[in-house]
Design a protein around this motif. Structure first.
Motif, mmCIF file in Angstrom:
data_model
loop_
_atom_site.group_PDB
_atom_site.id
_atom_site.type_symbol
_atom_site.label_atom_id
_atom_site.label_comp_id
_atom_site.label_asym_id
_atom_site.label_seq_id
_atom_site.Cartn_x
_atom_site.Cartn_y
_atom_site.Cartn_z
ATOM 1 N N ASN A 384 0.835 -0.543 -0.029
ATOM 2 C CA ASN A 384 0.158 0.352 0.220
ATOM 3 C C ASN A 384 0.842 1.301 -0.040
ATOM 4 N N PRO A 385 0.863 2.031 -0.895
ATOM 5 C CA PRO A 385 1.066 3.641 -1.233
ATOM 6 C C PRO A 385 1.590 4.301 0.410
ATOM 7 N N ALA A 386 0.181 4.072 0.935
ATOM 8 C CA ALA A 386 -0.057 4.994 2.264
ATOM 9 C C ALA A 386 1.543 4.623 2.844
ATOM 10 N N TYR A 387 1.727 3.442 3.153
ATOM 11 C CA TYR A 387 1.997 3.084 4.138
ATOM 12 C C TYR A 387 4.040 2.276 3.653
ATOM 13 N N ARG A 388 3.761 2.455 2.370
ATOM 14 C CA ARG A 388 5.224 2.047 1.701
ATOM 15 C C ARG A 388 6.577 3.313 2.101
ATOM 16 N N LYS A 389 7.682 2.823 2.973
ATOM 17 C CA LYS A 389 8.954 3.459 3.017
ATOM 18 C C LYS A 389 8.374 4.893 4.691
ATOM 19 N N LYS A 390 7.032 4.168 4.574
ATOM 20 C CA LYS A 390 6.675 5.956 6.037
ATOM 21 C C LYS A 390 6.089 4.987 7.711
ATOM 22 N N THR A 391 6.309 3.408 7.448
ATOM 23 C CA THR A 391 5.957 2.901 8.411
ATOM 24 C C THR A 391 6.937 2.257 9.647
ATOM 25 N N LEU A 392 6.935 2.059 10.822
ATOM 26 C CA LEU A 392 7.421 1.213 11.771
ATOM 27 C C LEU A 392 6.660 0.071 12.642
ATOM 28 N N TYR A 393 7.207 -1.202 12.370
ATOM 29 C CA TYR A 393 5.800 -2.303 12.539
ATOM 30 C C TYR A 393 6.843 -3.113 13.350
ATOM 31 N N VAL A 394 6.015 -2.992 14.894
ATOM 32 C CA VAL A 394 6.118 -3.188 15.863
ATOM 33 C C VAL A 394 5.822 -4.884 16.036
ATOM 34 N N PHE A 395 6.606 -5.753 16.351
ATOM 35 C CA PHE A 395 5.854 -7.603 16.808
ATOM 36 C C PHE A 395 6.318 -7.600 18.207
ATOM 37 N N ALA A 431 7.700 5.370 24.099
ATOM 38 C CA ALA A 431 8.875 6.522 23.468
ATOM 39 C C ALA A 431 9.324 6.337 22.063
ATOM 40 N N THR A 432 9.572 4.589 21.576
ATOM 41 C CA THR A 432 10.155 4.597 20.561
ATOM 42 C C THR A 432 9.430 4.608 19.411
ATOM 43 N N MET A 433 8.211 4.193 20.046
ATOM 44 C CA MET A 433 7.075 4.273 18.740
ATOM 45 C C MET A 433 6.422 5.797 18.780
ATOM 46 N N ALA A 434 6.291 7.082 20.116
ATOM 47 C CA ALA A 434 5.933 7.976 19.976
ATOM 48 C C ALA A 434 6.812 8.966 19.154
ATOM 49 N N HIS A 435 8.513 8.506 19.579
ATOM 50 C CA HIS A 435 9.444 9.040 18.887
ATOM 51 C C HIS A 435 9.006 9.065 17.055
ATOM 52 N N TRP A 436 8.898 7.786 16.425
ATOM 53 C CA TRP A 436 8.824 7.878 15.223
ATOM 54 C C TRP A 436 7.437 8.746 14.745
ATOM 55 N N LEU A 437 6.026 8.553 15.140
ATOM 56 C CA LEU A 437 5.099 9.175 14.971
ATOM 57 C C LEU A 437 5.430 11.047 15.623
ATOM 58 N N GLY A 438 6.267 11.322 16.279
ATOM 59 C CA GLY A 438 6.466 12.304 16.437
ATOM 60 C C GLY A 438 5.244 13.328 17.236
ATOM 61 N N VAL A 439 5.742 11.726 18.657
ATOM 62 C CA VAL A 439 3.936 12.800 19.574
ATOM 63 C C VAL A 439 5.365 12.430 20.627
ATOM 64 N N PRO A 440 5.375 12.988 22.395
ATOM 65 C CA PRO A 440 5.197 13.673 23.176
ATOM 66 C C PRO A 440 4.928 12.126 24.133
ATOM 67 N N VAL A 441 5.219 11.428 25.142
ATOM 68 C CA VAL A 441 4.671 10.333 26.141
ATOM 69 C C VAL A 441 5.606 10.675 27.451
ATOM 70 N N PRO A 442 4.953 10.850 28.260
ATOM 71 C CA PRO A 442 5.748 11.019 29.256
ATOM 72 C C PRO A 442 6.824 9.680 29.440
ATOM 73 N N ASP A 443 6.586 8.655 29.471
ATOM 74 C CA ASP A 443 7.859 7.810 30.422
ATOM 75 C C ASP A 443 8.639 7.636 29.022
ATOM 76 N N GLY A 444 9.330 6.255 29.597
ATOM 77 C CA GLY A 444 10.473 6.296 28.592
ATOM 78 C C GLY A 444 12.006 7.016 27.392
ATOM 79 N N ARG A 445 12.718 5.744 27.172
ATOM 80 C CA ARG A 445 13.794 6.536 26.496
ATOM 81 C C ARG A 445 13.254 5.738 24.754
ATOM 82 N N PRO A 446 13.720 6.727 24.329
ATOM 83 C CA PRO A 446 13.884 6.048 22.487
ATOM 84 C C PRO A 446 14.683 4.914 22.278
ATOM 85 N N ILE A 447 14.472 4.380 21.640
ATOM 86 C CA ILE A 447 15.539 2.986 21.385
ATOM 87 C C ILE A 447 16.278 3.977 19.858
ATOM 88 N N ARG A 448 16.919 4.420 20.217
ATOM 89 C CA ARG A 448 17.966 5.620 19.036
ATOM 90 C C ARG A 448 17.835 4.400 17.591
#
Length: 452
Positions: A384-395, A431-448
């Motif tokens: 799907n072009p909406a997701y291609r090259k723009k998406t973080l997948y977490v399993f 925090a990693t998912m929030a950083h990917w989306l560009g939004v703040p969350v109060p706790d955690g440190r992004p997995i850089r």
């Protein structure tokens, strides 16, 4: 060909505005577009935008270029005799034209021509609808507790894709603790966990939860969050378990129709689409008409979605990715029951008492299923072009101290860049998912390494 489409509102305006160009495309293409416009109130925003862009694209093409592009489709229509059909209702014309194409052995050739035509059209539309600077997206797939995860086979279909990240799961022994840590604590006055409250504002269709059971929905079980409200933090939620009453009502209605007699597969499909049965109050987190129609279509068109919880999750997710294109999609698979003999599943029937077999769960079979189903969801998102090259997948799998992360812009990333001073906890994943989306969350440190 002149069709009688009975359109209203914006759909009628589009058809009038582009009436001349619609008259120049082959009748089967013309009818297809009108059938889509007839569904306008029950189309998601991305589907409506596509139809607008398609008609505007046709209108911009020079007449000779459009005529040449559709010449193959028009030729096959003439060979089949579809150009001599007199049916003016676009949906019935579609059925009649398909029947003629099959009768003349031309259906494969026709589909090939139609596919070839849209393969040339869609790249131009994609550039317009999905610019390179479009917002990032997030797809999270969770194996629920109870599934008999085999560590040596976990996510084995993703060999060479993404990076496996070891996790510290201390303090998250149960499902509720696991999910709360993963999605962030609910802030005071907000109905949604932190990740969603920050990311979706007041647009429920921007984030979807699709699950076999109810654990994800339980995160929203607070005053104002249940029952279809659209306050900040609301989102779209589909639970196979919560839809039990609705599934049973659909099954009874379809079985009754079969018992009374069906003229044709097309007539049965039309009857199914006409059913006015709705999910009971509280079954959906967001109950707009477009969602009710979506759920009905998922249950009626998916192979096994009325019968198997994880199949429902996979098919609903694939359709949501294709049609609604949410910015955040979360799926949670669960343990399914052992499969019963086919005779107890035919004709949308409820088994007789004498036929009933005790219900037993199948944790091992569930793992085999969800390994395949989660992979299908990822494949469909990447197409799907909406997701291609723009998406973080977490399993993730509840109780398993490891996750798989795949960035669609870096699908072959390796673990060499991962050398954290401590094992990440689920708050860090949030925090990693929030950083990917560009939004703040109060706790955690992004997995850089996953977001840089």
């Amino acid at each position: 060909m002149q069709f009688t489409a009975e359109l209203t509102g914006e759909a009628a305006t589009l058809a009038r505005t582009h009436g001349e160009v619609l008259a120049r495309v082959p009748a089967t293409v013309h009818a297809f577009i009108l059938v889509e416009l007839q569904k306008w109130p029950l189309l998601f925003g991305p589907e409506q935008r596509y139809q607008r862009a398609l008609l505007e694209h046709f209108a911009r093409l020079p007449r000779l270029e459009l005529d040449q592009a559709v010449a193959g489709i028009r030729r096959i229509e003439a060979e089949a005799g579809a150009d001599r059909l007199t049916e003016r209702n676009p949906a019935r014309f579609q059925d009649d034209a398909q029947a003629l194409l099959r009768k003349r052995g031309l259906i494969v050739a026709w589909r090939s021509e139609v596919d070839g035509f849209f393969q040339k059209v869609d790249p131009a539309l994609e550039a317009q609808l999905y610019p390179a600077d479009a917002p990032r997206r997030l797809v999270i797939q969770i194996y629920g507790s109870g599934i008999a995860v085999q560590r040596e086979k976990l996510w084995s279909r993703f060999k060479g894709a993404g990076v496996r990240v070891p996790l510290n799961l201390e303090g998250t022994n149960g499902t509720e603790q696991f999910l709360q840590a993963l999605f962030g604590a609910r802030e005071h006055g907000r109905a949604a966990p932190a990740l969603f409250a920050a990311a979706i504002e007041s647009a429920p269709l921007d984030a979807w939860l699709i699950e076999s059971h109810e654990a994800l929905h339980a995160l929203w079980e607070t005053s104002g969050a249940k029952g279809g409200g659209t306050s900040p933090g609301s989102l779209t939620g589909l639970s196979y378990d919560r839809l039990r009453t609705y599934r049973d009502d659909l099954t009874r209605a379809l079985n009754s129709k079969i018992q009374s007699g069906v003229e044709s597969p097309q007539a049965f499909a039309a009857y199914a689409r006409s059913l006015q049965i709705a999910p009971p109050a509280g079954a959906l987190l967001y109950s707009a008409d477009v969602l009710v129609a979506f759920v009905r279509d998922v249950l009626l068109t998916g192979n096994g979605t009325l019968l198997m919880n994880n199949t429902f999750v996979e098919w609903a997710a694939v359709q949501a990715l294709r049609r609604a294109q949410p910015r955040i999609l979360v799926t949670r698979f669960g343990v399914r029951d052992k499969l019963k003999p086919f005779s107890s599943m035919v004709l949308f029937s409820q088994p007789r008492r004498s036929d009933q077999i005790p219900i037993t769960q199948d944790p091992v079979g569930s793992f085999i299923d969800v390994e395949q189903l989660s992979y299908y969801i990822w494949l469909n998102a990447e197409k799907n072009p909406a997701y291609r090259k723009k998406t973080l997948y977490v399993f993730l799998a509840e109780g398993v101290d490891e996750m798989l992360a795949i960035r669609s812009d870096l699908p072959a990333a390796t673990a060499t860049a991962l050398a954290p001073a401590r094992l990440p906890v689920l708050e860090d994943v949030c925090a990693t998912m929030a950083h990917w989306l560009g939004v703040p969350v109060p706790d955690g440190r992004p997995i850089r390494p996953l977001v840089s």
